[in-house]
Design a protein around this motif. Structure first.
Motif, PDB file in Angstrom:
ATOM      1  N   ALA A 146      10.127  -1.735  14.620  1.00 31.59           N
ATOM      2  CA  ALA A 146      10.026  -0.768  13.526  1.00 31.59           C
ATOM      3  C   ALA A 146      10.521  -1.379  12.213  1.00 31.59           C
ATOM      4  O   ALA A 146       9.910  -1.173  11.160  1.00 31.59           O
ATOM      5  CB  ALA A 146      10.825   0.483  13.863  1.00 31.59           C
ATOM      6  N   LEU A 147      11.595  -2.138  12.276  1.00 28.29           N
ATOM      7  CA  LEU A 147      12.108  -2.802  11.076  1.00 28.29           C
ATOM      8  C   LEU A 147      11.099  -3.820  10.548  1.00 28.29           C
ATOM      9  O   LEU A 147      10.863  -3.907   9.350  1.00 28.29           O
ATOM     10  CB  LEU A 147      13.441  -3.481  11.384  1.00 28.29           C
ATOM     11  CG  LEU A 147      14.084  -4.242  10.227  1.00 28.29           C
ATOM     12  CD1 LEU A 147      14.428  -3.293   9.088  1.00 28.29           C
ATOM     13  CD2 LEU A 147      15.314  -4.997  10.698  1.00 28.29           C
ATOM     14  N   GLY A 148      10.482  -4.569  11.438  1.00 28.34           N
ATOM     15  CA  GLY A 148       9.457  -5.536  11.031  1.00 28.34           C
ATOM     16  C   GLY A 148       8.269  -4.856  10.374  1.00 28.34           C
ATOM     17  O   GLY A 148       7.730  -5.340   9.375  1.00 28.34           O
ATOM     18  N   ALA A 149       7.840  -3.728  10.921  1.00 31.21           N
ATOM     19  CA  ALA A 149       6.724  -2.983  10.343  1.00 31.21           C
ATOM     20  C   ALA A 149       7.093  -2.442   8.958  1.00 31.21           C
ATOM     21  O   ALA A 149       6.282  -2.472   8.032  1.00 31.21           O
ATOM     22  CB  ALA A 149       6.322  -1.836  11.268  1.00 31.21           C
ATOM     23  N   LEU A 150       8.319  -1.984   8.806  1.00 28.62           N
ATOM     24  CA  LEU A 150       8.778  -1.482   7.511  1.00 28.62           C
ATOM     25  C   LEU A 150       8.827  -2.596   6.472  1.00 28.62           C
ATOM     26  O   LEU A 150       8.384  -2.421   5.340  1.00 28.62           O
ATOM     27  CB  LEU A 150      10.145  -0.823   7.655  1.00 28.62           C
ATOM     28  CG  LEU A 150      10.752  -0.248   6.377  1.00 28.62           C
ATOM     29  CD1 LEU A 150       9.869   0.869   5.830  1.00 28.62           C
ATOM     30  CD2 LEU A 150      12.155   0.248   6.639  1.00 28.62           C
ATOM     31  N   VAL A 151       9.346  -3.744   6.865  1.00 28.90           N
ATOM     32  CA  VAL A 151       9.402  -4.882   5.947  1.00 28.90           C
ATOM     33  C   VAL A 151       7.995  -5.300   5.544  1.00 28.90           C
ATOM     34  O   VAL A 151       7.719  -5.573   4.368  1.00 28.90           O
ATOM     35  CB  VAL A 151      10.178  -6.056   6.601  1.00 28.90           C
ATOM     36  CG1 VAL A 151      10.000  -7.342   5.819  1.00 28.90           C
ATOM     37  CG2 VAL A 151      11.646  -5.698   6.721  1.00 28.90           C
ATOM     38  N   LEU A 152       7.074  -5.328   6.498  1.00 29.84           N
ATOM     39  CA  LEU A 152       5.694  -5.677   6.191  1.00 29.84           C
ATOM     40  C   LEU A 152       5.061  -4.668   5.235  1.00 29.84           C
ATOM     41  O   LEU A 152       4.371  -5.052   4.275  1.00 29.84           O
ATOM     42  CB  LEU A 152       4.879  -5.763   7.485  1.00 29.84           C
ATOM     43  CG  LEU A 152       3.422  -6.182   7.330  1.00 29.84           C
ATOM     44  CD1 LEU A 152       3.318  -7.581   6.740  1.00 29.84           C
ATOM     45  CD2 LEU A 152       2.726  -6.112   8.673  1.00 29.84           C
ATOM     46  N   LEU A 153       5.309  -3.400   5.453  1.00 24.73           N
ATOM     47  CA  LEU A 153       4.780  -2.367   4.566  1.00 24.73           C
ATOM     48  C   LEU A 153       5.320  -2.517   3.148  1.00 24.73           C
ATOM     49  O   LEU A 153       4.557  -2.460   2.179  1.00 24.73           O
ATOM     50  CB  LEU A 153       5.121  -0.978   5.111  1.00 24.73           C
ATOM     51  CG  LEU A 153       4.702   0.196   4.219  1.00 24.73           C
ATOM     52  CD1 LEU A 153       3.191   0.283   4.132  1.00 24.73           C
ATOM     53  CD2 LEU A 153       5.311   1.481   4.713  1.00 24.73           C
ATOM     54  N   VAL A 154       6.618  -2.715   3.018  1.00 21.73           N
ATOM     55  CA  VAL A 154       7.229  -2.890   1.697  1.00 21.73           C
ATOM     56  C   VAL A 154       6.654  -4.123   1.008  1.00 21.73           C
ATOM     57  O   VAL A 154       6.341  -4.099  -0.179  1.00 21.73           O
ATOM     58  CB  VAL A 154       8.767  -2.960   1.815  1.00 21.73           C
ATOM     59  CG1 VAL A 154       9.394  -3.411   0.508  1.00 21.73           C
ATOM     60  CG2 VAL A 154       9.319  -1.614   2.244  1.00 21.73           C
ATOM     61  N   PHE A 155       6.474  -5.209   1.751  1.00 20.40           N
ATOM     62  CA  PHE A 155       5.904  -6.429   1.180  1.00 20.40           C
ATOM     63  C   PHE A 155       4.479  -6.202   0.689  1.00 20.40           C
ATOM     64  O   PHE A 155       4.115  -6.627  -0.407  1.00 20.40           O
ATOM     65  CB  PHE A 155       5.929  -7.557   2.209  1.00 20.40           C
ATOM     66  CG  PHE A 155       5.256  -8.805   1.719  1.00 20.40           C
ATOM     67  CD1 PHE A 155       5.876  -9.618   0.783  1.00 20.40           C
ATOM     68  CD2 PHE A 155       4.005  -9.162   2.187  1.00 20.40           C
ATOM     69  CE1 PHE A 155       5.258 -10.766   0.310  1.00 20.40           C
ATOM     70  CE2 PHE A 155       3.385 -10.305   1.730  1.00 20.40           C
ATOM     71  CZ  PHE A 155       4.005 -11.109   0.789  1.00 20.40           C
ATOM     72  N   ILE A 156       3.669  -5.508   1.465  1.00 23.16           N
ATOM     73  CA  ILE A 156       2.279  -5.247   1.061  1.00 23.16           C
ATOM     74  C   ILE A 156       2.243  -4.391  -0.193  1.00 23.16           C
ATOM     75  O   ILE A 156       1.466  -4.651  -1.124  1.00 23.16           O
ATOM     76  CB  ILE A 156       1.494  -4.585   2.212  1.00 23.16           C
ATOM     77  CG1 ILE A 156       1.282  -5.607   3.333  1.00 23.16           C
ATOM     78  CG2 ILE A 156       0.162  -4.030   1.732  1.00 23.16           C
ATOM     79  CD1 ILE A 156       0.714  -5.016   4.601  1.00 23.16           C
ATOM     80  N   VAL A 157       3.071  -3.363  -0.270  1.00 23.32           N
ATOM     81  CA  VAL A 157       3.106  -2.505  -1.462  1.00 23.32           C
ATOM     82  C   VAL A 157       3.569  -3.301  -2.668  1.00 23.32           C
ATOM     83  O   VAL A 157       2.973  -3.225  -3.745  1.00 23.32           O
ATOM     84  CB  VAL A 157       4.020  -1.280  -1.221  1.00 23.32           C
ATOM     85  CG1 VAL A 157       4.273  -0.528  -2.510  1.00 23.32           C
ATOM     86  CG2 VAL A 157       3.404  -0.366  -0.178  1.00 23.32           C
ATOM     87  N   TRP A 158       4.608  -4.107  -2.512  1.00 22.76           N
ATOM     88  CA  TRP A 158       5.098  -4.931  -3.623  1.00 22.76           C
ATOM     89  C   TRP A 158       4.024  -5.905  -4.073  1.00 22.76           C
ATOM     90  O   TRP A 158       3.797  -6.087  -5.266  1.00 22.76           O
ATOM     91  CB  TRP A 158       6.356  -5.688  -3.180  1.00 22.76           C
ATOM     92  CG  TRP A 158       6.845  -6.614  -4.234  1.00 22.76           C
ATOM     93  CD1 TRP A 158       7.627  -6.297  -5.283  1.00 22.76           C
ATOM     94  CD2 TRP A 158       6.551  -8.013  -4.350  1.00 22.76           C
ATOM     95  NE1 TRP A 158       7.850  -7.426  -6.054  1.00 22.76           N
ATOM     96  CE2 TRP A 158       7.206  -8.474  -5.500  1.00 22.76           C
ATOM     97  CE3 TRP A 158       5.803  -8.900  -3.586  1.00 22.76           C
ATOM     98  CZ2 TRP A 158       7.119  -9.806  -5.902  1.00 22.76           C
ATOM     99  CZ3 TRP A 158       5.728 -10.213  -3.987  1.00 22.76           C
ATOM    100  CH2 TRP A 158       6.382 -10.646  -5.130  1.00 22.76           C
TER     101      TRP A 158
END
Length: 53
Positions: free
Chosen positions: A8-20
């Motif tokens: 879940a943490l990895g998915a969140l980090v990936l989501l934040v990176f894509i948005v940024w």
């Protein structure tokens, strides 16, 4: 349980990176200066209105 939290943490980090990446990758220094933004708005408004003849 720990594996689920890491996933879940990895998915969140990936989501934040894509948005940024999508927000800031195209412009150096972030937002355009106000003068450039104003000129773009004027061009869009001018292009939408028919010319008077």
């Amino acid at each position: 349980m720990t594996l689920l939290l890491l996933e879940a943490l990895g998915a969140l980090v990936l989501l934040v990176f894509i948005v940024w990446w999508t927000m800031f990758s195209g412009r150096k220094g972030g937002e355009l200066p106000e003068e450039v933004e104003r000129q773009k708005r004027e061009q869009r408004q001018g292009g939408d209105q028919p010319e008077d003849r």
